[in-house]
Design an enzyme around this catalytic site. Structure first.
Site, PDB file in Angstrom:
ATOM      1  N   HIS A 138    -109.599  36.273 -26.888  1.00  0.00           N
ATOM      2  CA  HIS A 138    -108.762  36.465 -28.107  1.00  0.00           C
ATOM      3  C   HIS A 138    -109.506  35.219 -28.933  1.00  0.00           C
ATOM      4  O   HIS A 138    -109.973  34.353 -28.669  1.00  0.00           O
ATOM      5  CB  HIS A 138    -107.447  35.917 -27.908  1.00  0.00           C
ATOM      6  CG  HIS A 138    -106.562  35.859 -28.846  1.00  0.00           C
ATOM      7  ND1 HIS A 138    -106.275  35.020 -29.926  1.00  0.00           N
ATOM      8  CD2 HIS A 138    -105.445  36.905 -29.124  1.00  0.00           C
ATOM      9  CE1 HIS A 138    -105.480  35.476 -30.761  1.00  0.00           C
ATOM     10  NE2 HIS A 138    -104.877  36.569 -30.451  1.00  0.00           N
ATOM     11  N   ASP A 215    -106.621  29.811 -20.995  1.00  0.00           N
ATOM     12  CA  ASP A 215    -105.707  30.449 -22.063  1.00  0.00           C
ATOM     13  C   ASP A 215    -104.899  31.175 -21.238  1.00  0.00           C
ATOM     14  O   ASP A 215    -105.207  32.171 -21.060  1.00  0.00           O
ATOM     15  CB  ASP A 215    -106.590  31.208 -23.129  1.00  0.00           C
ATOM     16  CG  ASP A 215    -105.772  32.054 -24.102  1.00  0.00           C
ATOM     17  OD1 ASP A 215    -104.608  31.776 -23.962  1.00  0.00           O
ATOM     18  OD2 ASP A 215    -106.294  32.761 -25.034  1.00  0.00           O
ATOM     19  N   GLN A 218    -101.067  34.758 -22.259  1.00  0.00           N
ATOM     20  CA  GLN A 218    -100.550  36.072 -21.531  1.00  0.00           C
ATOM     21  C   GLN A 218    -100.161  36.011 -20.227  1.00  0.00           C
ATOM     22  O   GLN A 218     -99.582  36.881 -19.757  1.00  0.00           O
ATOM     23  CB  GLN A 218    -101.528  37.126 -21.730  1.00  0.00           C
ATOM     24  CG  GLN A 218    -101.934  37.560 -23.262  1.00  0.00           C
ATOM     25  CD  GLN A 218    -100.554  38.225 -24.054  1.00  0.00           C
ATOM     26  OE1 GLN A 218     -99.808  38.618 -23.599  1.00  0.00           O
ATOM     27  NE2 GLN A 218    -100.604  38.311 -25.553  1.00  0.00           N
ATOM     28  N   LYS A 241     -94.223  33.733 -26.562  1.00  0.00           N
ATOM     29  CA  LYS A 241     -94.537  35.156 -25.716  1.00  0.00           C
ATOM     30  C   LYS A 241     -93.724  35.166 -24.503  1.00  0.00           C
ATOM     31  O   LYS A 241     -93.776  35.643 -23.626  1.00  0.00           O
ATOM     32  CB  LYS A 241     -96.051  35.134 -25.497  1.00  0.00           C
ATOM     33  CG  LYS A 241     -96.786  35.339 -26.775  1.00  0.00           C
ATOM     34  CD  LYS A 241     -98.218  35.367 -26.357  1.00  0.00           C
ATOM     35  CE  LYS A 241     -99.185  35.395 -27.505  1.00  0.00           C
ATOM     36  NZ  LYS A 241     -99.261  36.446 -28.333  1.00  0.00           N
ATOM     37  N   CYS A 381    -106.740  40.838 -32.377  1.00  0.00           N
ATOM     38  CA  CYS A 381    -107.607  39.407 -32.501  1.00  0.00           C
ATOM     39  C   CYS A 381    -108.650  39.255 -31.577  1.00  0.00           C
ATOM     40  O   CYS A 381    -108.876  38.118 -30.664  1.00  0.00           O
ATOM     41  CB  CYS A 381    -106.729  38.323 -32.402  1.00  0.00           C
ATOM     42  SG  CYS A 381    -105.413  38.174 -33.607  1.00  0.00           S
TER      43      CYS A 381
HETATM   44  N1  7TS Z   1    -104.644  33.736 -26.475  1.00  0.00           N
HETATM   45  C1  7TS Z   1    -104.399  35.114 -25.922  1.00  0.00           C
HETATM   46  C2  7TS Z   1    -104.794  35.593 -24.991  1.00  0.00           C
HETATM   47  C3  7TS Z   1    -103.221  35.741 -26.847  1.00  0.00           C
HETATM   48  O1  7TS Z   1    -103.091  37.017 -26.486  1.00  0.00           O
HETATM   49  C4  7TS Z   1    -102.644  35.251 -27.891  1.00  0.00           C
HETATM   50  C5  7TS Z   1    -101.936  35.743 -29.151  1.00  0.00           C
HETATM   51  C6  7TS Z   1    -103.102  33.946 -28.401  1.00  0.00           C
HETATM   52  C7  7TS Z   1    -103.973  33.250 -27.532  1.00  0.00           C
HETATM   53  C8  7TS Z   1    -102.752  33.029 -29.285  1.00  0.00           C
HETATM   54  O2  7TS Z   1    -101.387  32.950 -29.401  1.00  0.00           O
HETATM   55  P1  7TS Z   1    -100.631  31.964 -30.525  1.00  0.00           P
HETATM   56  O3  7TS Z   1     -99.321  31.964 -30.137  1.00  0.00           O
HETATM   57  O4  7TS Z   1    -101.186  30.650 -30.913  1.00  0.00           O
HETATM   58  O5  7TS Z   1    -100.641  32.986 -31.795  1.00  0.00           O
HETATM   59  N2  7TS Z   1    -101.864  37.244 -28.967  1.00  0.00           N
HETATM   60  C9  7TS Z   1    -101.313  38.286 -29.747  1.00  0.00           C
HETATM   61  C10 7TS Z   1    -101.497  39.547 -29.645  1.00  0.00           C
HETATM   62  O6  7TS Z   1    -102.129  39.985 -28.497  1.00  0.00           O
HETATM   63  N3  7TS Z   1    -100.828  40.403 -30.582  1.00  0.00           N
HETATM   64  O7  7TS Z   1    -100.408  39.303 -31.290  1.00  0.00           O
HETATM   65  C11 7TS Z   1    -100.516  38.131 -30.953  1.00  0.00           C
END
Ligand code: 7TS
Length: 425
Positions: A138, A215, A218, A241, A381
């Protein structure tokens, strides 16, 4: 879970691991309609819905407590501080950290990774060093390292993916070179669903003396995670999430590494002593938490974690695995759906990226929305991964504890109708 009665896990004789009807009653938004249809929420990889307990905790906090933390000596401030720190302890336990002080509150997973890139990276990465990432990252675990590599003259190397959407680890020994300082990778892909063998990668990285960052944005929401048995040096994830509010993320770091790092942001709260020409730093975790934090949302994350603990992360994983297996089987049976990522549910989570013929992913998502089905479309992303897959975008359905087989049936029936609609035009 203490006083919380565990009635969510079904008895083994019944079909399915979870009592979904009971779970669904805890999520007010699932009752709403979209375009006159009952909402089918399949955009859980972007953010999950919130149970009533989380929503009520927010209202309760602002109605009855609301005070700044760590500084007041009055009753409200003490209550706010202790609730704020209780979430930290529960979070530490949830991912198997050694102590709560190893959990740093951030705004999201993105900020947690940036914290490492700035505070650890800019001290420890030099020209000629290598940073190893994977081809499926990502942007949150890509852009901070691209910027750092550019600033320092370090080189980036990528663990490739195979045609199945799994990491190809055959050449890992050559990719993680002796000059590799950091190996940063996702534990579960937000696009392909792939679950990566984190323990194996970490072990190889450590053999070369590299630091590892996982990371977990997910993975932490969808499967049991134990940072200690993984031996991860850093682990980043987001509350939103995993049933929690937006605006709260976490960086886990091993104490011996965090202790040696300089602060990320500076200002109030994170200091020990300040003079007009001098400042030194507070202990962990406060060293990394400058300014007034997101108190209400941190406090309201506690019931989210309690909810997940009550269901049990093994049961969460098993429910999603079953649902994913069911959905993949149905989608493949249609014969016109191209799926990106592994099709074996044992090696993947519940994010399913797909395309149907030449229907653009945005059209697909819009058409699904008219049927009340929420999915995501676009590059998710992960632009370099899209390029690697040879597409500009995909549509993605992603599941969580409240999703049902009936919802997947509706989703599948909609795919058939939408394809018919487009081929008739
Ligand atoms: N890493 C992964 C694997 C992700 O899927 C996401 C967000 C992030 C980092 C970033 O998370 P945040 O909470 O800092 O934004 N992924 C997604 C997605 O797949 N669709 O919307 C956000």
């Amino acid at each position: 879970m203490g006083m919380v009665e565990n009635t969510i896990i079904k008895k083994s004789a019944e079909k399915g691991v979870l009592d979904i009807n009971k779970i669904r009653k805890d999520f007010p938004v699932l009752n709403r309609e979209v375009h006159g249809k009952k909402l089918v929420y399949l955009d859980n990889a972007a953010t999950t819905q919130k149970p009533r307990a989380v929503i009520e905790a927010l209202v309760d906090y602002y109605s009855n407590t609301n005070a700044n933390v760590h500084r007041g000596l009055h009753t409200l401030a003490e209550e706010a501080t202790s609730a704020f720190e209780e979430t930290r302890s529960l979070t530490a336990g949830f991912i198997g950290a050694e102590e709560p002080a190893e959990i740093i509150y951030t705004r999201n997973a993105t900020e947690a990774i940036n914290l490492v890139a700035y505070s650890w990276g800019r001290k420890n990465i030099r020209k000629g060093d290598r940073i190893v990432l994977t081809e499926m990252e990502h942007h949150a675990n890509l852009v901070p390292w691209i910027v750092l590599a550019k600033e320092t003259g370090a080189e980036l190397a990528y663990i490739p993916i195979d045609d199945n959407g799994c990491l190809d680890l055959d050449d890992l020994g050559n990719i993680i070179t002796p000059n590799t300082k950091l190996v940063a990778f996702m534990q579960m892909s937000n696009v392909l669903g792939t679950i990566n063998p984190a323990g194996e990668i970490i072990e190889k990285a450590h053999k070369r003396g590299a630091i590892t960052l996982v990371d977990g944005a997910q993975s932490a929401p969808h499967m049991p995670v134990d940072v200690k048995s993984l031996d991860a040096d850093f682990y980043a994830f987001s509350a939103h999430k995993m049933l929690g509010p937006t605006g709260v993320g976490f960086l886990y770091g091993k104490r011996e590494i965090l202790d040696r790092m300089e602060p990320f942001n500076t200002g109030g709260e994170m200091i020990n002593e300040v003079r007009y020409d001098y400042a030194d730093w507070n202990d962990l975790p406060h060293k990394f938490e400058a300014g007034t934090p997101n108190i209400a949302d941190v406090i309201a994350f506690k019931p989210a974690l309690e909810y997940l603990n009550n269901v049990g992360m093994d049961a969460v994983r098993e429910h999603e695995r079953e649902l994913t297996e069911y959905a993949l089987g149905k989608m493949l049976d249609l014969g016109f759906v191209k799926i990106f990522g592994p099709t074996d549910s044992a090696h993947r989570g519940g994010a399913i990226s797909f395309i149907v013929d030449d229907i653009h992913s945005h059209d697909m998502a819009t058409m699904l929305d008219t049927r009340g089905i929420a999915v995501r479309a676009g590059h998710h992303c992960a632009q370099p991964l899209m390029k690697r897959l040879g597409v500009s975008s995909t549509t993605r359905a992603s599941f969580y504890i409240y999703n049902t087989r009936e919802e997947i049936d509706e989703f599948i029936a909609s795919l058939v109708e939408i394809r018919r609609y487009f081929s008739n035009v």
